[in-house]
Motif scaffolding. Structure first.
Motif, PDB file in Angstrom:
ATOM      1  N   LEU A1692       0.833  -1.200   0.000  1.00  8.62           N
ATOM      2  CA  LEU A1692       0.000   0.000   0.000  1.00  8.62           C
ATOM      3  C   LEU A1692       0.866   1.248   0.000  1.00  8.62           C
ATOM      4  CD1 LEU A1692      -2.999   0.993   0.291  1.00  8.62           C
ATOM      5  CD2 LEU A1692      -2.560   1.136   2.737  1.00  8.62           C
ATOM      6  N   LEU A1693       1.978   1.220   0.756  1.00  3.88           N
ATOM      7  CA  LEU A1693       2.864   2.379   0.836  1.00  3.88           C
ATOM      8  C   LEU A1693       3.681   2.576  -0.432  1.00  3.88           C
ATOM      9  CD1 LEU A1693       4.164   1.898   4.488  1.00  3.88           C
ATOM     10  CD2 LEU A1693       2.548   3.619   3.693  1.00  3.88           C
ATOM     11  N   LYS A1696       0.735   3.938  -5.482  1.00  2.00           N
ATOM     12  CA  LYS A1696      -0.090   5.132  -5.459  1.00  2.00           C
ATOM     13  C   LYS A1696      -1.523   4.833  -5.872  1.00  2.00           C
ATOM     14  CE  LYS A1696      -0.143   9.806  -7.438  1.00  2.00           C
ATOM     15  NZ  LYS A1696      -0.046  10.550  -6.181  1.00  2.00           N
ATOM     16  N   CYS A1699      -3.972   3.878  -2.943  1.00  2.00           N
ATOM     17  CA  CYS A1699      -4.270   4.815  -1.860  1.00  2.00           C
ATOM     18  C   CYS A1699      -5.471   5.673  -2.245  1.00  2.00           C
ATOM     19  CB  CYS A1699      -3.045   5.680  -1.549  1.00  2.00           C
ATOM     20  SG  CYS A1699      -1.674   4.755  -0.858  1.00  2.00           S
ATOM     21  N   ALA A1738      -4.084   2.460   8.634  1.00  2.00           N
ATOM     22  CA  ALA A1738      -3.828   2.990   7.289  1.00  2.00           C
ATOM     23  C   ALA A1738      -5.113   3.042   6.473  1.00  2.00           C
ATOM     24  CB  ALA A1738      -2.774   2.129   6.585  1.00  2.00           C
ATOM     25  N   LEU A1742      -7.146   6.421   5.023  1.00  2.00           N
ATOM     26  CA  LEU A1742      -7.617   6.660   3.655  1.00  2.00           C
ATOM     27  C   LEU A1742      -9.056   7.136   3.624  1.00  2.00           C
ATOM     28  CD1 LEU A1742      -6.118   3.542   1.839  1.00  2.00           C
ATOM     29  CD2 LEU A1742      -5.303   5.896   1.681  1.00  2.00           C
ATOM     30  N   GLN A1766       5.193   6.800   7.583  1.00  2.00           N
ATOM     31  CA  GLN A1766       4.107   6.051   6.939  1.00  2.00           C
ATOM     32  C   GLN A1766       2.865   6.923   6.780  1.00  2.00           C
ATOM     33  OE1 GLN A1766       3.856   2.768   9.652  1.00  2.00           O
ATOM     34  NE2 GLN A1766       5.371   1.521   8.552  1.00  2.00           N
ATOM     35  N   LYS A1769       3.510   9.372   4.052  1.00  2.00           N
ATOM     36  CA  LYS A1769       3.559   8.675   2.765  1.00  2.00           C
ATOM     37  C   LYS A1769       2.154   8.370   2.254  1.00  2.00           C
ATOM     38  CE  LYS A1769       5.767   6.349  -0.500  1.00  2.00           C
ATOM     39  NZ  LYS A1769       6.659   7.001  -1.490  1.00  2.00           N
ATOM     40  N   VAL A1770       1.276   7.893   3.125  1.00  2.00           N
ATOM     41  CA  VAL A1770      -0.097   7.585   2.710  1.00  2.00           C
ATOM     42  C   VAL A1770      -0.809   8.855   2.249  1.00  2.00           C
ATOM     43  CG1 VAL A1770      -2.341   6.774   3.536  1.00  2.00           C
ATOM     44  CG2 VAL A1770      -0.286   5.520   4.134  1.00  2.00           C
ATOM     45  N   TYR A1774      -2.241   9.549  -1.521  1.00  3.89           N
ATOM     46  CA  TYR A1774      -3.698   9.505  -1.648  1.00  3.89           C
ATOM     47  C   TYR A1774      -4.117  10.075  -3.001  1.00  3.89           C
ATOM     48  CZ  TYR A1774      -8.643  10.089  -0.684  1.00  3.89           C
ATOM     49  OH  TYR A1774     -10.004  10.019  -0.743  1.00  3.89           O
TER      50      TYR A1774
END
Length: 1843
Positions: A1692-1693, A1696, A1699, A1738, A1742, A1766, A1769-1770, A1774
């Motif tokens: 997930l990280l 792209k 997200c 996480a 979102l 993290q 990054k998320v 997004y």
């Protein structure tokens, strides 16, 4: 599709801009065909009219939809053009902090000028094995793609990294090589991958320098070939370098530096080993101070030199060679400081004794005179003669600099050659991956020969790039079988021909260099004459005749011809080279051993050099005659470039284009102008143009159907998705040329996807409007109904209110009438009572007045009588006193007279005696006479005195008589006088009494006022005392509550502290356990390596080539106990293996052995440390208890002090009350208040009540004190011998004597009690000792008696033995019975019953034995008969049992009774291999798990072990355990990838370990055993050490199980948790680029969440069937869920496209399904759910709102399990899937970073997927009895005998 359909109002376009290159604008009016301008509105609100080009009528570029902005691949954009590319890169770089972006096959890398945490090992592991399009763009993705294609296609690969200086080419190449070194491993014992990486710091030190654009700019090009073997492991590398910038050695521009190695040496000049180099600061040398920037911020040159030296050592360049290299480099610096002065205009000279030249000569070992001679002279040769000519100062200086450059170039070449030697191995290279780190296109204000060569190389690379892109496009179209036409793309072959073809620029340059009088001007004229009219790419500047312009693929570049010839020739003075060749310094001679004679064709002195290519391998042509001219730099560069292009064409290329975002090295700052220049120069825009010319947008049919299902009607949907897409697309897009249908994909022209997206958005918007309309109607009607209901309710309540008001008015009226009635009655009654009270008052006053008058009269009479009484008494006393005084005076006179007479007599006598003494001194007889006379006189005197006393008595009586008479006479006289003056005195007395009466009345009034005031004060004081008493009571309650709260708080604090300490100790314990288990893993790896070496030595066959990603051979898992023995057997087994070993470098084997020993020692130290940790834990717990007791004692002392303060205050108050009472009692004398008065009584009662209350408080304080003392004594009783000083402190705090006394008494009582307890314990101890001694004596006697009886019984026959033993037992029981009867009759009766029962049992046993004997005798007779019948040759009576044993008999089936089974299995030693083979090696887990009891193999092995222990055979025990361990390891090595096998042997190994514990004989493990099981305990051997070995084996099996599960789950996780749509229709499919991702639509063969759940259920059911412990299953499930969560979160990280809000919903649903699975399996308490917490947070991140500060605060409080990196990054990744979603603003991300700044979290971005929780094996005893176990025949264990 007409333009008017897209260029409508609100459409966004790009227009050119001078500052930002491209600016966004929005159409404020629809465009119509024929319009000459567009009405636009800029983003700042400014209106603008954009004129269209009247010739081309080209409309401005359209802007992509917002959902496509920030895409990973630029080819995924709907509109492919320059502004879209630039904007996408800017958004990703500035807003999302993403530096990598795909552009088709090219990876665009933008230099962030900041260290990013995206290159760790965890990131490498995440990209390993992934497809290039499945993860976000990264240099690791390109490296993985190259590695994968090399292994899959058996074709060599190349990674071409290009870009201008400062763009990050070197770093990108370095990371690519690090990736290969990490994922591939090494094929030999030497760490080749470390050597490959170690070459980087060396090459950076000697080939990199600081420039104005980059602090670590590579000043040479290099191509590194990393070699791989047939298993695709690194075996070596080779480096080729291109065009070293030699001119930097002697010259640097401002703000630039020379090569790093010079500054590293100067910074380390203070080191002892560098003293002989005679170096100092870099500012002291000409070659290092010209740039005036000797220091780079953040770089420590001293540390960098240490790194360089370490890299040299790692590559095999020893210290001697290193010091030699540094010596040559220092000599270059000294040579640059040699000052050359003019002697005259044509000659120069070096001043004598120049210290720098002396240092140079000393360092390189040459003659000072020779060097001085040839620095200022040169030798000219003709056909017949040789001349020596002087050089002017300028030419001499140039010659010196040329020599410096040449020496450095040779040194650079030597280092590269030796680096290559260190990187080359003997293993055959199967394939290679080349990494090309080469300069990008360059254009400056002044461009010379260096820029010409660089741009020439880039032209060749761009041509190869264009051809490769075109080829890929062509292959894609042919693969999909769609018609295609030739795409027109820019071909730069004409430009290349202009440079390298015959009569091209390079040919003309070489020809001019051969001319005797060739110059730059003549060469320029040749260029003009040859190419100016024939080639359109060649131009001449208008204002110059010494320059030329070439139209390159990126831009026009103007080159200055000055210096071209000199740099192309690149010569150096031959005599200077000869001087250096004659050096005594071996390294310098080695540098120049292959040197050609560098004489120029014209014999001129060379000038400043440029970059040159130094070949790695020496040119063999140099051995030819010295007259042959060497190749020019241009020719060398052309040849090497041709070789490079041949190498690249023979490989599959991968492109990395590095972009420099700004010229000021600012972090994440984007300059659009500089970016566009580089994008045009590096070919990215050309790739875009080629893609846009064809069909850049490509969709699979399934993706197209999922995305644009909303544009279809229900009747259009057909079972065939391909036909459905074709029908719909023909309706939506009329122009057939805008798309093509391939086999698996639909191809779209540029802009068509944007058009489809617009149709989709319009359809969704219309649907939204309809939904809104319906919802608003529903809301309006609901609101109306709610209002109507509210109106009816209001009316109802209003009418009710009015009715209640009327009823209330009527009730009030009635109530008012009643009130009036009673009020009037009350007024009349009150008036009557007032009159009655007034009459009573008047009567009272009158009666009181009359009573007072009567009282006054009585009082006056009473006072008069008192006065008379006192006066008369006073007169009588006065007369008596006068008489008494007279009598005393008379007595005194008489006594005085007598005394005088007596004195006179004494004086006379004294005088006579003295005279006599004087006269008769010394005569004794006279003295005696005088003595007698004195005695006589004394007697006479006594008689006289008696007479005198009699006379005195008579005189006294006469005196008394006379005195009485005198008194009588005086009384008469006084009476007469009193009577005379009686009237006058009475009148005076009356007046005085009147005055006293008035004074007394005033005083009475005053006293009454004072009494009233005092009463009030006392009442006030009493009330205050009551208040104080209440306050004290409240304080006491508060103190009690505070003490309880403090006690509770202290308890909680201690509990928390203990819990924290316990948690910390548990954490440390887990860490130690994890370290220990990691060491076991390392030990296993070394064993595997040892087995590999053993196999290589035993086998001469070479394994077939195959693709293996890592060095992951099967595990050998040999036990450490058998390692040495097997190694010895191997050495003694065959000599051939030894011969093989000699070729492999036996040092590795020795290292492995040493490493094994170290691991054993470290394992033992870890065990000791673990035990120490446990002891520390116990000590910490004891210390916490002591601190708790101490804190409790401090609490009690504090309570004691508070109570003492309260007691002292109470005492003080009591004392004040006593004083007040005394003062009140003292007031009785003044008559202020009589004791019987009411006021006095009231006051006294209040005082007494206060005193009683104080006494009560006193008692409470005493009770509390007694409790305190008791608590202290209770605590002191525990620490009497350790802390005696506490009592002294407590006693010192008792200030009152009573308290001291009570404390002393209490201490004495405590001591007395302790003494009594001690004495009682001592007495009990003595009595127990005596009883034990008696019992011991009795036992000894009984033992002796039993031994005697046993000896006697042994001499008797068997029948007599039984009877004797019975008789003895009866006798013993009888004696015990008699003893019990004497002690206790009741007990004796019970004993009799027991004895009788035992006797009956013994008799029954006797009868059974008799019957058994008879049966055996009968069977013996039967056997004898049968033997006789079979012809044994003897009769029944003649055959003895001993003889029958030796006779051969035939097996017969004899029915017999099975004897008692003791739970042991006996086997012969030669059957041990068979046992291991049948029970372990050839056992099928599936059959055992289904048909037999769980853990049966472990039970069988333990029963065999029990028998070996029973017979005390230590060799058998050792061999059985060793064989078992080795066999389990072998089966795991053979079938280690089979989960069922690994699970089966994990369960059996744990059960075997539990059996060893359960039957070890330790009390800790025997608590749950039955008595029968306790009888089965091992009796002879302590197998604790083997338990540890088996525990280690279980840990290894557990880790193998986890790896096996991970290999099975790994392919399912990403597909099932992220890509598959569990909830269909929630997430939409976005347009993708050239690198397609895995579709989220579940096709056949793809994994779903159900696949994961089914696999988890299969794992769980298998482990349950195998009988795995429940606690172990929980640990396995926890590890499974951790792997699922970590892999999902990591992907997930790094993705792209995942997200988004809808993907967050999918993840949360998937996690809920996993939790439901845990609930179904009753595993919610195993900790597995907690491992998914980062993934859950996480997913929540979102879905939550991401706008306001409140949202930021909520996110920070919610995401506790995620790190700051993290979270950020998320948020950066997004991406909205639909236009209705909003992006996360940059300001919001900054707010999150600010709030999380103080959070202490790991900077690591990804979770460690390789982390394994430390496993524990809790003891789980078995309730299964060993004697009940049956061995099935299917196991083929018939050779085992039950015992």
């Amino acid at each position: 599709m007409a333009a008017s359909e897209l260029y409508t109002k609100s459409a966004r376009v790009w227009i050119p801009d001078a500052e930002e290159v491209w600016k966004s604008a929005e159409l404020s009016k629809d465009y119509k065909n024929g319009d000459v301008s567009l009405q636009l509105m800029l983003e700042d609100g400014t209106n603008l009219e954009h004129k269209l080009d009247p010739k081309t009528k080209n409309l401005p570029y359209l802007r992509n939809p917002d959902i496509l902005v920030g895409e990973n691949d630029l080819t995924a954009l709907s509109y492919l053009h320059e502004p879209a590319v630039l904007h996408n890169l800017k958004v990703r770089f500035v807003d999302s902090k993403l530096i990598y972006t795909y552009c088709g096959i090219v990876l665009v890398a933008i230099n962030p000028y900041e260290t990013l945490p995206i290159y760790g090992t965890d990131i490498i592991n995440a990209y390993s094995g992934q497809n290039m399009g499945d993860m976000d763009p990264h240099i690791f993705a390109v490296a993985e793609e190259a590695y994968k294609q090399m292994a899959r296609d058996e074709r060599n690969q190349s990674i071409i990294v290009s870009g201008e200086s400062g763009a990050g080419k070197t770093v990108s190449a370095k990371y690519a090589m690090r990736y290969f070194a990490t994922v591939s491993g090494s094929a030999s014992e030497a760490n080749v991958e470390e050597k490959v990486l170690a070459s980087n710091p060396i090459m950076e030190a000697i080939g990199n320098a600081k420039t104005t654009r980059n602090d670590n700019s590579s000043r040479f090009g290099k191509y590194i070939e990393i070699g791989f073997d047939n298993r695709y492991r690194i075996i070596g590398a080779n480096m080729r370098t291109y065009l070293l910038e030699k001119s930097r050695v002697v010259f640097q521009a401002d703000e630039e530096r020379n090569y790093h190695i010079f500054y590293q040496l100067c910074a380390s000049a203070h080191l002892p080993e560098f003293k002989n180099l005679k170096l100092s600061s870099a500012n002291d040398f000409v070659y290092t101070r010209q740039g005036r920037s000797p220091v780079i911020d953040g770089v420590d040159d001293t540390k960098e030199l240490c790194t360089t030296r370490h890299a040299f050592t790692l590559l095999g360049i020893n210290e001697t060679y290193q010091m030699g290299l540094f010596q040559v480099l220092a000599a270059i610096l000294h040579l640059g400081n040699v000052e050359i002065k003019d002697r005259d205009s044509d000659s120069s000279v070096i001043p004598p004794n120049n210290r720098h030249l002396t240092a140079f000569c000393d360092l390189v070992g040459v003659s000072y005179q020779d060097m001085t001679q040839w620095l200022c002279h040169r030798k000219l040769k003709t056909a017949t003669e040789t001349y020596v000519k002087t050089l002017p100062r300028l030419q001499a200086t140039n010659a010196r600099d040329a020599l410096s450059k040449h020496i450095y170039a040779k040194l650079f070449n030597w280092i590269v050659e030796h680096v290559n030697k260190a990187l080359i191995t003997n293993v055959k290279q199967h394939s290679f991956i080349g990494v090309l780190d080469i300069y990008g296109f360059e254009t400056f204000e002044i461009n010379s020969f260096e820029q010409f060569c660089i741009n020439y190389a880039n032209e060749k690379l761009q041509q190869q790039f264009n051809m490769h892109v075109f080829k890929l496009e062509q292959e894609e179209y042919m693969k999909e079988q769609i018609p295609w036409t030739l795409i027109d793309f820019y071909d730069n072959q004409p430009c290349i021909n202009l440079i390298e073809a015959k009569m091209g620029i390079l040919d003309l340059l070489d020809e001019e260099c051969k001319m005797p009088k060739g110059s730059d001007d003549s060469w320029a004229q040749k260029l003009y004459n040859t190419h100016l009219k024939t080639c359109s790419l060649f131009e001449k500047p208008r204002m110059s005749n010494r320059a030329f312009i070439i139209q390159h693929f990126a831009d026009k570049v103007e080159y200055q011809c000055d210096g071209f010839l000199e740099k192309n020739k690149d010569t150096v003075n031959e005599e200077q080279i000869n001087v250096l060749k004659a050096s005594k310094f071996d390294l310098l001679v080695e540098l120049f051993q292959d040197e050609e004679k560098a004489t120029s064709p014209t014999g001129q002195v060379p000038g400043t050099g440029g970059r040159t290519r130094l070949s790695v391998k020496p040119d063999k042509s140099r051995d030819k005659s010295s007259k042959e001219h060497k190749k020019t730099v241009g020719c060398q560069f052309r040849n090497s470039l041709q070789m490079l292009m041949e190498t690249l064409n023979a490989t599959t290329p991968h492109y990395v284009r590095c972009i420099k975002p700004n010229d000021f090295k600012l972090a994440f700052t984007f300059d659009p102008k500089r970016a566009v220049q580089q994008l045009r120069a590096c070919g990215v825009l050309e790739t875009i143009r080629i893609s846009a010319a064809g069909f850049p947008s490509r969709w699979t049919y399934q993706e197209f159907f999922s995305r644009y299902r909303v544009l279809m009607k229900q009747k259009d949907v057909l079972p065939d998705k391909k036909l459905t897409c074709r029908n719909v697309l023909e309706k939506l897009v009329q122009d057939q040329d805008k798309y093509q249908f391939g086999k698996t994909k639909i191809f779209f022209r540029a802009g068509q996807v944007a058009y489809l997206e617009k149709l989709r958005a319009d359809k969704l918007r219309a649907a939204c409007i309809r939904i809104q309309k319906t919802i608003r109607c529903w809301l309006a009607r609901k609101k109306y109904l709610r209002k109507r209901s509210a109106a009816i309710t209001i009316q109802r309540f209003t009418r009710g209110y009015q009715a209640r008001c009327l009823a209330k008015f009527m009730r009030r009226t009635q109530a008012a009438t009643i009130i009036q009635k009673y009020r009037r009655m009350y007024v009349e009654k009150k008036r009557y009572r007032q009159k009655q009270a007034a009459a009573l008052v008047m009567q009272t006053i009158l009666r009181a007045y009359m009573a007072r008058q009567k009282y006054q009269a009585l009082l006056r009479e009473h006072k008069a009588v008192i006065i008379q009484r006192h006066i008369r008494g006073w007169l009588a006393r006065c007369w008596y006193k006068r008489c008494l005084v007279s009598i005393v005076y008379l007595q005194c006179c008489i006594r005085r007279m007598r005394a005088r007479r007596e004195l006179k007599k004494l004086k006379i006598e004294a005088r006579s005696v003295e005279h006599f003494k004087k006269l008769n001194k010394g005569m004794e007889n006279k003295i005696m006479q005088l003595q007698r006379k004195i005695d006589e006189q004394t007697k006479d005197n006594r008689l006289i005195n008696e007479k005198l006393s009699g006379m005195e008595t008579s005189f006294t009586a006469e005196s008394e008589r006379l005195r009485g008479e005198l008194n009588r006479l005086k009384g008469v006289e006084e009476e007469a006088k009193s009577k005379t003056n009686q009237v006058t005195s009475l009148l005076e007395e009356l007046e005085r009494l009147k005055k006293e009466l008035s004074t007394t009345q005033q005083e009475k009034k005053t006293i009454e006022d004072w009494a009233q005031t005092y009463r009030n004060e006392m009442e006030k004081m009493v009330s205050e005392l009551k208040d104080q008493n209440g306050t004290l009571k409240k304080d006491k309650d508060d103190l009690n509550r505070m003490i309880q709260e403090q006690s509770q708080e202290m308890t909680e604090k201690m509990t928390r502290a203990i819990a924290q300490e316990t948690q910390q100790l548990e954490t440390d314990l887990n860490e130690e356990r994890s370290r220990y288990q990691n060491l076991l893993t390392e030990h296993l790896r070394l064993e595997e390596k040892y087995d590999d070496l053993k196999e290589e030595m035993a086998s001469s066959n070479i394994s077939k080539p195959g693709h293996r990603r890592t060095d992951s051979t099967h595990s050998s898992n040999e036990s450490e106990y058998t390692y040495n023995s097997e190694y010895a057997e191997l050495e003694e087994g065959s000599r051939a293996a030894e011969d093989v070993t000699r070729g492999i470098d036996t040092s590795l084997t020795l290292k492995l052995q040493k490493r094994l020993t170290e691991l054993e020692q470290e394992k033992q130290s870890l065990r000791n440390e673990l035990e120490n940790k446990e002891e520390q834990f116990q000590r910490a717990r004891a210390r916490d208890d002591a601190e708790f007791k101490k804190a409790r004692g401090a609490e009690l002392e504090y309570e004691s002090l508070k109570r003492q303060e309260l007691e002292s205050e109470n005492k003080k108050l009591k004392h004040d009350l006593a004083e007040m009472r005394q003062s009140l009692l003292g007031d009785k004398a003044t008559g202020a208040g009589a004791p019987g008065s009411p006021a006095y009584k009231v006051l006294l009662e209040q005082l007494n009540a206060s005193c009683e209350e104080l006494d009560v408080r006193k008692e409470e304080v005493l009770i509390l004190r007694s409790q305190l003392v008791s608590q202290k004594e209770a605590m002191a009783h525990k620490e009497t011998m350790t802390e005696p000083s506490i009592y002294a402190q407590d006693v010192s705090k008792l200030k009152d004597a009573d308290e001291l006394k009570s404390a002393c008494i209490g201490l004495k009582d405590t001591n007395r009690l302790l003494e009594q307890q001690l004495q009682s314990q001592r007495r009990s101890y003595d009595s127990e000792v005596e009883s034990l001694r008696g019992e011991l004596q009795n036992v000894k006697e009984e033992n002796n008696r039993q031994q005697q009886l046993l000896a006697q019984n042994l001499q008797l026959p068997p029948e007599a033995r039984i009877e004797a033993s019975l008789q003895h037992e009866i006798t013993r029981l009888t004696n015990e019975n008699l003893e019990l009867l004497a002690d206790d009759p009741t007990a004796s009766r019970e004993a009799r019953v027991i004895i009788l029962r035992r006797m009956v049992d013994l008799m029954e046993q006797l009868e059974k034995q008799d019957r058994t004997i008879r049966k055996l005798k009968k069977q013996l007779k039967v056997y004898s008969k049968r033997i006789g019948e079979m012809g044994a040759g003897q009769t029944e009576g003649q055959t003895s049992p001993g003889q029958m044993v030796d006779e051969p008999i035939h097996p017969v089936n004899i029915p017999r009774r099975e004897k008692d089974f003791q739970g042991m299995l006996e086997y012969k030693r030669e059957d041990e291999p068979k046992l291991v083979k049948n029970l372990i090696l050839e056992l099928k887990p599936r059959g055992v798990a289904v048909n037999l009891i769980p853990g049966l193999p472990s039970y069988i092995l333990f029963m065999c072990l029990r028998h070996a222990d029973y017979v005390n055979d230590d060799q058998k025990v050792r061999t059985l355990l060793t064989s078992t361990i080795n066999s389990i390891k072998k089966i795991l090595k053979k079938r280690g990838d089979d989960f069922e096998t690994v699970s089966f042997w994990l369960a059996n190994t744990c059960r075997f370990l539990h059996c060893l514990k359960q039957y070890s004989g330790d009390e800790a493990f025997m608590k749950h055993n039955t008595p029968r099981q306790n009888e089965h305990c091992l009796s002879n051997f302590d197998l604790a050490e083997y338990r540890q070995v088996i525990s280690d084996l279980a840990i290894q099996i557990y880790q193998q199980l986890i790896k096996c599960m991970e290999n099975i789950l790994q392919p399912m996780i990403v597909s099932g948790m992220l890509e598959h749509e569990t909830i269909q229709g929630v997430s939409g499919v976005k347009p993708t680029g050239l690198r397609k991702r895995t579709s989220s639509i579940a096709d056949e063969g793809t994994y779903t969440l159900d696949s994961i759940l089914r696999q988890l259920s299969a794992f769980h059911s298998t482990m349950c069937q195998h009988g795995t412990d429940q606690e172990l299953i929980k640990q396995v499930v926890k590890q499974q869920f951790y792997i699922i969560g970590a892999v999902t979160l990591n992907n997930l990280l790094l993705r792209k496209d995942m997200c988004s809000w809808s993907k967050g919903m999918q993840i949360r649903y998937n996690v809920s399904q996993l939790e439901e699975w845990l609930r179904d399996k009753s595993l919610m308490t195993c900790g597995a759910k907690e491992t998914l917490e980062p993934l859950i947070q996480a997913a929540q991140l979102l879905q939550v709102k991401k706008k306001t500060d409140e949202d930021a605060e909520a996110i920070c409080s919610m995401c506790q399990a995620l790190t700051t990196a993290q979270i950020v990054k998320v948020l950066n990744l997004y991406t909205p899937v639909n236009e209705f979603e909003e992006r996360v603003s940059v300001a919001f991300i900054r707010t999150i970073q600010t709030r999380l700044r103080d959070r202490c979290a790991s900077p690591q971005l990804l979770m460690d997927t390789k982390m394994i929780y430390p496993v524990t094996f809790p003891f789980n005893p078995s309730s299964l009895a060993l004697e009940t176990i049956q061995i099935p025949s299917s196991l083929n264990l018939g050779f085992l005998t039950r015992v």
